[in-house]
Design an enzyme around this catalytic site. Structure first.
Site, mmCIF file in Angstrom:
data_model
loop_
_atom_site.group_PDB
_atom_site.id
_atom_site.type_symbol
_atom_site.label_atom_id
_atom_site.label_comp_id
_atom_site.label_asym_id
_atom_site.label_seq_id
_atom_site.Cartn_x
_atom_site.Cartn_y
_atom_site.Cartn_z
ATOM 1 C CD GLU A 160 11.730 -37.048 36.939
ATOM 2 O OE1 GLU A 160 12.548 -36.254 36.424
ATOM 3 O OE2 GLU A 160 11.008 -36.764 37.903
ATOM 4 C CB ILE A 200 18.668 -36.109 37.106
ATOM 5 C CG1 ILE A 200 20.076 -36.424 36.623
ATOM 6 C CG2 ILE A 200 18.721 -35.152 38.282
ATOM 7 C CD1 ILE A 200 20.835 -35.210 36.132
ATOM 8 C CD GLU A 225 19.179 -43.247 18.773
ATOM 9 O OE1 GLU A 225 19.198 -44.226 17.996
ATOM 10 O OE2 GLU A 225 18.734 -43.306 19.936
ATOM 11 C CE LYS A 234 16.908 -34.923 26.793
ATOM 12 N NZ LYS A 234 18.288 -35.427 26.977
#
Length: 391
Positions: free
Chosen positions: A126, A133, A186, A201
């Site tokens: 997840e 979310i 980063e 993603k």
């Protein structure tokens, strides 16, 4: 249940804090406990703020793998290849795995699902998409009965923060430097600002929905590396804001033909869109299902507690529910991602306009041309995603 945490950076520390601080609450509500048995780190000698954690720290992964008392592995390392090795070995050893490593999951999705099914263990991720979310768990339940025809949204909160600040008129170099200092980006921000993170993603989401293998490199994408305050100023005057939008189109209800799919990650100029209100470190994902209709998920993106909370939720799901799998099947889809056409905003330095071939090409594709100081702004006629990426 006894667990081990692989990696003790921002997210690993967040998982540790939630599980230890909420230990009594969880036990009083559910009558069982979650015990952190080991934490894997690279440097056991490093000084850490959480002194209690030092008692269970190790740099020996095999020690964790061979421990029969450890039933679940939380993988929150930063290395793609090492994470793949850790996850594969843990699943093969019959241990449940919860991971936030989107780079590892995107590239090895098919094999990791296969091993989890063979070993009859949970593999949950997840936290790999959209931070805090609960998109993946909701999507996992819905796709049993719903065909998802459209998925789009803002799934990288770091770039959303940068674009939000640029749209306020701030210099992009200053904003990126500030975001790095705050830990929003980063030290090397390439993955985020080049669009690679959002592309990974989207690949994970698409593989869940379509249950076919999708290489992240096959997704046309343009990050925000070339977006600056000049673009924002020009587009704001025309009533637009810039957002980095990831999108999956699937089948006839999305405007394509049956069994056609298209994916993309592009900076997009939006006017009166639901995504215009999504600012700062926030994400929003929307998808349309054949029975559920349109569903929207809004919340905080990647930071310590939202991401750690997603991991802890996966641990709870592992303890209380049956495994949910997304086996990769033979591809029955025609991927036309490169062929999808849209109108694009293109900013070109005057110095390049002396090239006659380029000049003619630009005039041919232009719907509207604006002259700015030392630059030419093109609002193109519809051109293919492939052409846009090449430009």
């Amino acid at each position: 249940m006894k667990i081990a945490i692989l990696g003790f950076g921002t997210v690993g520390e967040g998982v540790y804090k939630i599980l230890t601080e909420s230990k009594d609450l969880y036990q009083s509500r559910f009558g069982q406990s979650i015990e952190i048995e080991k934490i894997l780190v690279h440097n056991v000698a490093k000084k850490r703020d959480i002194k209690e954690a030092n008692q269970i720290i190790t740099d020996n992964f095999e020690e964790i793998l061979q421990d029969p008392n450890i039933e679940l592995i939380v993988e929150v390392t930063s290395s793609k290849n090492q994470a793949i090795e850790y996850i594969r070995k843990s699943l093969m050893a019959g241990k449940h795995v919860v991971s936030a490593n989107k780079a590892a999951i995107a590239v090895d999705f098919k094999e990791l699902q296969k091993i989890a099914i063979q070993q009859n263990v949970h593999f949950k991720f997840e936290a790999s998409v959209a931070g805090g979310i609960p998109v993946l768990s909701s999507l996992g339940r819905l796709i049993a009965f719903n065909d998802i025809s459209l998925l789009h949204g803002i799934i990288n909160s770091s770039t959303n923060y940068v674009l939000t600040e640029i749209c306020k008129g701030r210099d992009e170099t200053e904003v990126i430097a500030e975001a790095r200092e705050l830990g929003i980006l980063e030290a090397n921000p390439t993955d985020d600002i080049a669009g690679f993170d959002a592309r990974r993603k989207l690949a994970i989401l698409a593989m869940m929905i379509l249950q076919i293998e999708i290489s992240e490199q096959s997704i046309p994408s343009i990050g925000i590396t070339q977006v600056d305050s000049r673009d924002s100023e020009i587009l704001n005057k025309l009533g637009y804001e810039i957002k980095l939008i990831a999108e999956l189109l699937n089948g006839e209800k999305s405007g394509l033909k049956e069994k056609q799919i298209a994916l993309s990650v592009f900076p997009t100029a939006l006017n009166n869109s639901k995504f215009n209100r999504v600012n700062g470190m926030m994400n929003e994902v929307t998808f349309n299902g054949s029975y559920c209709g349109e569903l929207r998920f809004y919340g905080a993106g990647g930071s310590m507690y939202p991401t750690a909370n997603a991991i802890v939720s996966d641990i709870y799901e592992t303890i209380t529910n049956k495994p949910l799998y997304f086996p990769v099947k033979e591809n029955q889809y025609e991927n036309i991602s490169d062929q999808i056409e849209s109108s694009f905003y293109i900013r070109i330095p005057d110095s390049l306009m002396v090239n006659e071939d380029l000049n003619n090409e630009i005039i041919e594709m232009a719907e509207k041309i604006l002259l700015a100081k030392k630059e030419v702004i093109i609002f193109s006629k519809p051109i293919s995603n492939q052409k846009a990426v090449e430009l």
